[in-house]
Enzyme design. Structure first.
Site, PDB file in Angstrom:
ATOM      1  N   PHE A 246     -17.820  81.415  12.867  1.00 50.59           N
ATOM      2  CA  PHE A 246     -18.567  82.671  11.886  1.00 50.59           C
ATOM      3  C   PHE A 246     -17.619  83.527  11.066  1.00 50.59           C
ATOM      4  O   PHE A 246     -17.681  84.635  10.913  1.00 50.59           O
ATOM      5  CB  PHE A 246     -19.555  83.680  12.907  1.00 50.59           C
ATOM      6  CG  PHE A 246     -20.440  82.923  13.717  1.00 50.59           C
ATOM      7  CD1 PHE A 246     -21.380  82.062  13.358  1.00 50.59           C
ATOM      8  CD2 PHE A 246     -20.089  82.591  15.094  1.00 50.59           C
ATOM      9  CE1 PHE A 246     -22.271  81.380  14.204  1.00 50.59           C
ATOM     10  CE2 PHE A 246     -20.909  81.879  16.100  1.00 50.59           C
ATOM     11  CZ  PHE A 246     -21.943  81.210  15.471  1.00 50.59           C
ATOM     12  N   THR A 473     -22.722  74.073  11.444  1.00 55.34           N
ATOM     13  CA  THR A 473     -23.471  74.310  10.332  1.00 55.34           C
ATOM     14  C   THR A 473     -24.196  72.967  10.027  1.00 55.34           C
ATOM     15  O   THR A 473     -25.330  72.991   9.519  1.00 55.34           O
ATOM     16  CB  THR A 473     -22.746  74.691   9.189  1.00 55.34           C
ATOM     17  OG1 THR A 473     -21.522  74.041   9.030  1.00 55.34           O
ATOM     18  CG2 THR A 473     -22.353  76.121   9.289  1.00 55.34           C
ATOM     19  N   ILE A 633     -32.450  72.551  -1.036  1.00 53.01           N
ATOM     20  CA  ILE A 633     -31.981  72.367   0.544  1.00 53.01           C
ATOM     21  C   ILE A 633     -31.605  70.983   0.766  1.00 53.01           C
ATOM     22  O   ILE A 633     -32.526  70.133   0.513  1.00 53.01           O
ATOM     23  CB  ILE A 633     -33.325  72.921   1.091  1.00 53.01           C
ATOM     24  CG1 ILE A 633     -33.653  74.288   0.549  1.00 53.01           C
ATOM     25  CG2 ILE A 633     -33.125  72.872   2.791  1.00 53.01           C
ATOM     26  CD1 ILE A 633     -32.301  75.332   0.624  1.00 53.01           C
ATOM     27  N   GLN A 642     -29.950  77.346  10.227  1.00 54.07           N
ATOM     28  CA  GLN A 642     -28.897  78.509   9.926  1.00 54.07           C
ATOM     29  C   GLN A 642     -29.431  79.740   9.484  1.00 54.07           C
ATOM     30  O   GLN A 642     -28.926  80.791  10.035  1.00 54.07           O
ATOM     31  CB  GLN A 642     -28.327  77.533   8.375  1.00 54.07           C
ATOM     32  CG  GLN A 642     -27.276  76.779   8.499  1.00 54.07           C
ATOM     33  CD  GLN A 642     -26.130  77.209   9.221  1.00 54.07           C
ATOM     34  OE1 GLN A 642     -25.407  78.269   8.917  1.00 54.07           O
ATOM     35  NE2 GLN A 642     -25.755  76.700  10.437  1.00 54.07           N
ATOM     36  N   LYS A 705     -26.453  75.616  -3.139  1.00 56.38           N
ATOM     37  CA  LYS A 705     -25.893  76.848  -3.105  1.00 56.38           C
ATOM     38  C   LYS A 705     -25.321  77.290  -1.999  1.00 56.38           C
ATOM     39  O   LYS A 705     -24.685  78.022  -1.829  1.00 56.38           O
ATOM     40  CB  LYS A 705     -27.045  77.882  -3.673  1.00 56.38           C
ATOM     41  CG  LYS A 705     -27.309  78.126  -5.219  1.00 56.38           C
ATOM     42  CD  LYS A 705     -28.379  79.203  -5.455  1.00 56.38           C
ATOM     43  CE  LYS A 705     -28.709  79.448  -6.896  1.00 56.38           C
ATOM     44  NZ  LYS A 705     -29.287  80.388  -7.072  1.00 56.38           N
ATOM     45  N   GLY A 708     -24.942  79.236   4.646  1.00 52.78           N
ATOM     46  CA  GLY A 708     -24.714  79.815   5.900  1.00 52.78           C
ATOM     47  C   GLY A 708     -24.390  81.242   6.438  1.00 52.78           C
ATOM     48  O   GLY A 708     -24.343  81.639   7.377  1.00 52.78           O
ATOM     49  N   GLU A 709     -24.665  81.945   5.230  1.00 50.50           N
ATOM     50  CA  GLU A 709     -24.357  83.458   5.295  1.00 50.50           C
ATOM     51  C   GLU A 709     -25.569  84.433   4.976  1.00 50.50           C
ATOM     52  O   GLU A 709     -26.118  85.254   5.644  1.00 50.50           O
ATOM     53  CB  GLU A 709     -23.188  83.909   4.667  1.00 50.50           C
ATOM     54  CG  GLU A 709     -22.110  83.003   5.220  1.00 50.50           C
ATOM     55  CD  GLU A 709     -20.625  83.289   4.742  1.00 50.50           C
ATOM     56  OE1 GLU A 709     -20.054  84.292   5.075  1.00 50.50           O
ATOM     57  OE2 GLU A 709     -20.017  82.500   4.151  1.00 50.50           O
TER      58      GLU A 709
HETATM   59 MO1  MOS Z   1     -17.568  82.774   7.032  1.00 51.83          MO
HETATM   60  S1  MOS Z   1     -17.503  84.747   7.566  1.00 51.83           S
HETATM   61  O1  MOS Z   1     -16.718  82.614   5.832  1.00 51.83           O
HETATM   62  O2  MOS Z   1     -17.092  81.577   8.146  1.00 51.83           O
END
Ligand code: MOS
Length: 747
Positions: A246, A473, A633, A642, A705, A708-709
């Site tokens: 993370f 991920t 996706i 995710q 795109k 993960g965040e």
């Molecule tokens: Mo992420 S906070 O770039 O692992």
């Protein structure tokens, strides 16, 4: 070409993970392995006056105690300690000298025959300090507005916030409706399941093979070489599996230096696994005080937005991200102004944590938008639509794609937003007040240069390798899918090699950029493999592909096939046999050319339902719909995971997570997951994820795109807004705990 891309393919490493076959950094064994345990400082600032390790050394089974006084040589220049992610300043140097920068700093390393012996002996190392006055309190005087103007121990912020536009002050004064408030996000710590761990294998020739928990094996490899004054060919870093990171594994952590130092000092392999308590000193989401001011006209279009922030960093490094930049980007407003200050505290340097800057900044922005909607007597979703921007407001350029409108529409429909009674405290379920809130999320869609090697054998098996990580991920899985499609092979015929510094160059896995980078990288290298196969196929007698160009052929079902006429095909095996080769190996580096003409972002709309016990103030997040626009996706199953993970973390951010400091000692108090609260199963209810279509042939050839965040961004705001709707009370100070809400309800 898309047999596997876009499907819900299960994790290719799933079986290895659930059966324990997947090995993590602290699990690699070798003969003669020694175990290390860290002694940490009990003061926040000063110098080590004396270290007495005699008692520790007298314990049977203790091999040695390393301190700054007897460690092996290490680099003396700052530049050697600069890893790929190092901010401005002087990186921390473990066991370098007698200086103490923060409480919990490693100051000695006990190495023993057994883990338990090392840990016990570490408790016997006696340390005397020359203490100096420290500062760890961002707030001072508990006053947010004061801290914004005059932060504790301010530093010049080397990061320039986005350029202001228009004239913010007069526009704000002239606005029909105004909202100004301060919002607070506390220090939060990463709590991945896997602890920081390094196993440094001392090879017979003095070389090191280091198994490390990291998001970037090559970043760690370069760093270790520089810090320990070793040659690149003498250090190999491996990290096949990562139990969550993370952002905490982006920069090399001190455990890897200490394990390697000890291995070299003792000429023996050494393992160092930090304790959960010790995890709490290394990097964290910086606490952030922010003030948002919004001015709108009576119709609900935004005229002006100002965003002032102060974030926490250490005394020795100036960590910062584009905290205020998100505000001006997202909504149409003619005037905007930003300031961002840094407060240097006697703590370890803050660092990236899932959606760094956006998770904190968009929380404030989206709560402020909700408050503005209340002031305007406008539905919060309607306000977002009236301020919707089809262009990047900073650079005044179009987006490569932005289907946020569809996120709003589909999310609202799935949630049933239309049924919402706008009046706070108007909706109930028995003794509970029901609240519905929403927010927008935004993140960036980046792609980094990356190298991918493909080895295709005549029997139709491909090995795809790249030094990227899979931090949980699903990178192994999407790489397998993309390679299978690009090479026209069944998924079982593809093997992925990653997480090894000797593999082709990769950036750290972070910033949500690896999916796009490595997938397009695979496509490029697969193109070279195809060309080479075509070259061989064209040399065959009576080749059906004699006049075909590389663009005219595809790989499918183990064959090179003409796209114009599927009957013209050559099998991979035949082409190789005729060419006299049993394998084709290609390695290419892929770099996306970004001409700057478009903004690349992912977006989301989050709808949250809370139920609040009216008497007790207990909050439950009973429903969340997260509707995401993130280009193509690759895998609907891992992508959904995710987003669910991000939403769960958003629940934690809204209601639970907070690193607590005792400022008298400058020490973190709740260094364990019993006292540092995170959502548990009982806190997580219904989460629905929607991916809206977002074709994008500008962002990169495959239109990917990254995910993960984006999942965490906006979630805390949607929940905070739902709590306001349920109770009529605003708590702007995260986490929204029962005591704070009761205090508000009691007013
Ligand atoms: Mo992420 S906070 O770039 O692992």
């Amino acid at each position: 070409m898309t047999t596997y891309i876009g499907t819900d393919t299960s994790r290719v490493d799933g079986r290895a993970k659930v059966t324990g076959a997947a090995k993590y950094a602290g699990e690699f064994n070798t003969t003669g392995l020694a175990y290390a345990s860290v002694v940490t400082s009990t003061i926040a600032k000063g110098h080590i006056a004396r270290i007495d390790a005699s008692e520790a050394l007298s314990v049977e089974g203790v091999i040695d105690v390393l301190t700054h006084q007897n460690r092996p040589p290490m680099a003396s220049v700052d530049s050697a300690y600069k890893d790929d992610l190092a901010p401005e300043g002087s990186p921390f140097r473990p066991l370098y000298d007698d200086k103490v920068w923060f409480s919990g700093q490693p100051i000695a390393l006990v190495v023993a025959e057994e883990q338990e012996i090392a840990r016990f002996a570490a408790s016997l190392v006696r340390v005397e300090y020359d203490k100096e006055a420290h500062i760890t309190d961002l707030h001072r005087q508990r006053n947010m507005a004061f801290a914004l103007k005059s932060p504790a121990n301010p530093a010049e912020n080397p990061y320039a916030p986005p350029k202001s536009r228009g004239t913010a002050e007069p526009a704000f004064a002239a606005a029909d409706v105004r909202h100004t408030a301060e919002y607070f996000v506390p220090i939060e710590h990463h709590n991945p399941m896997e602890l920081y761990a390094s196993t440094a294998i001392f090879e017979a020739d003095g070389k090191l093979t280091v198994y490390d928990k990291t998001q970037g094996v090559q970043n760690v490899q370069r760093y270790l070489c520089n810090v320990l004054l070793m040659k690149p060919e003498d250090v190999r870093v491996i990290s096949p599996f990562v139990g969550g990171a993370f952002g905490s594994g982006l920069r090399p952590q001190y455990n890897v230096v200490l394990a390697a130092q000890a291995a070299r000092a003792l000429k023996r392999s050494v393992r160092l696994v930090l304790t959960r308590q010790q995890m709490y000193v290394l990097g964290y989401r910086p606490a952030m005080i922010q003030q948002i001011a919004l001015g709108a006209n009576a119709e609900g279009s935004l005229d002006v937005i100002t965003h002032d922030a102060v974030t926490v960093t250490s005394q020795h490094e100036l960590f910062h991200r584009q905290e205020t930049g998100w505000s001006g980007l997202l909504y149409k407003s003619a005037h905007a102004k930003y300031t961002h200050k840094l407060a240097r505290l006697d703590l370890a340097t803050s660092c990236d944590m899932r959606a760094p800057s956006a998770a904190s900044a968009v929380y404030a922005l989206e709560c402020a938008m909700d408050e503005l909607a209340v002031a305007l007597k406008l539905d919060p979703l309607e306000l977002r639509l009236r301020c919707y921007s089809d262009r990047d407001q900073h650079a005044d350029r179009p987006y490569s794609s932005k289907n946020l409108r569809e996120c709003y529409r589909q999310g609202a429909e799935a949630f049933g937003w239309g049924e919402r009674n706008p009046e706070p405290r108007s909706m109930r379920d028995g003794t509970e007040l029901v609240g519905w809130g929403m927010a927008t999320g935004v993140w960036e869609a980046l792609q980094m240069p990356i190298a991918v090697r493909i080895m295709l054998t005549a029997n139709g098996h491909a090995e795809v390798s790249c030094a990227t990580s899979d931090i949980g991920t699903g990178t192994y899985t999407i790489m397998t899918q993309v390679a299978a499609d690009m090479l026209g092979l069944p998924i079982d015929n593809v093997t992925i090699k990653l997480g090894d510094s000797t593999l082709p160059q990769s950036p750290v896995e972070g910033g949500s950029w690896i999916a796009a980078s490595v997938s397009n990288g695979i496509a490029t290298t697969a193109g070279s493999v195809r060309e080479e196969l075509l070259r061989l196929a064209r040399q065959m007698p009576n080749s059906p592909l004699l006049d075909a160009t590389p663009e005219e052929v595809a790989l499918a079902d183990g064959k090179l096939v003409s796209k114009r006429d599927a009957s013209r095909a050559v099998s991979i095996a035949e082409a190789m046999r005729h060419g006299g080769v049993d394998r084709i190996e290609q390695e290419k580096t892929t770099t996306l050319e970004d001409d700057g003409s478009h903004a690349h972002n992912t977006h989301s709309a989050i709808f949250a339902e809370v139920k609040v016990d009216e008497e007790l103030g207990v909050i439950r997040v009973t429903r969340v719909v997260s509707s995401v626009a993130a280009g193509r996706i690759l895998n609907t199953k891992t992508a959904r995971s995710q987003i669910i993970g991000g939403v769960v973390w958003g629940i934690g951010m809204a209601l639970h997570e907070e690193t607590l400091l005792d400022h008298k000692f400058g020490r973190i108090m709740n260094t364990n997951i019993a006292e540092y609260h995170v959502p548990v199963n009982a806190d997580v209810h219904d989460i629905e994820v929607i991916f809206v279509d977002e074709p994008d042939d500008i962002v990169n050839p495959l239109g990917i795109k990254g995910l993960g965040e984006i999942g965490i961004v906006g979630v805390a705001a949607a929940i905070a807004n739902a709590i306001y709707h349920a109770t009529g009370k605003r708590v702007r100070d995260l986490p929204i705990t029962l005591d704070k809400l009761q205090r508000e309800i009691g007013k």
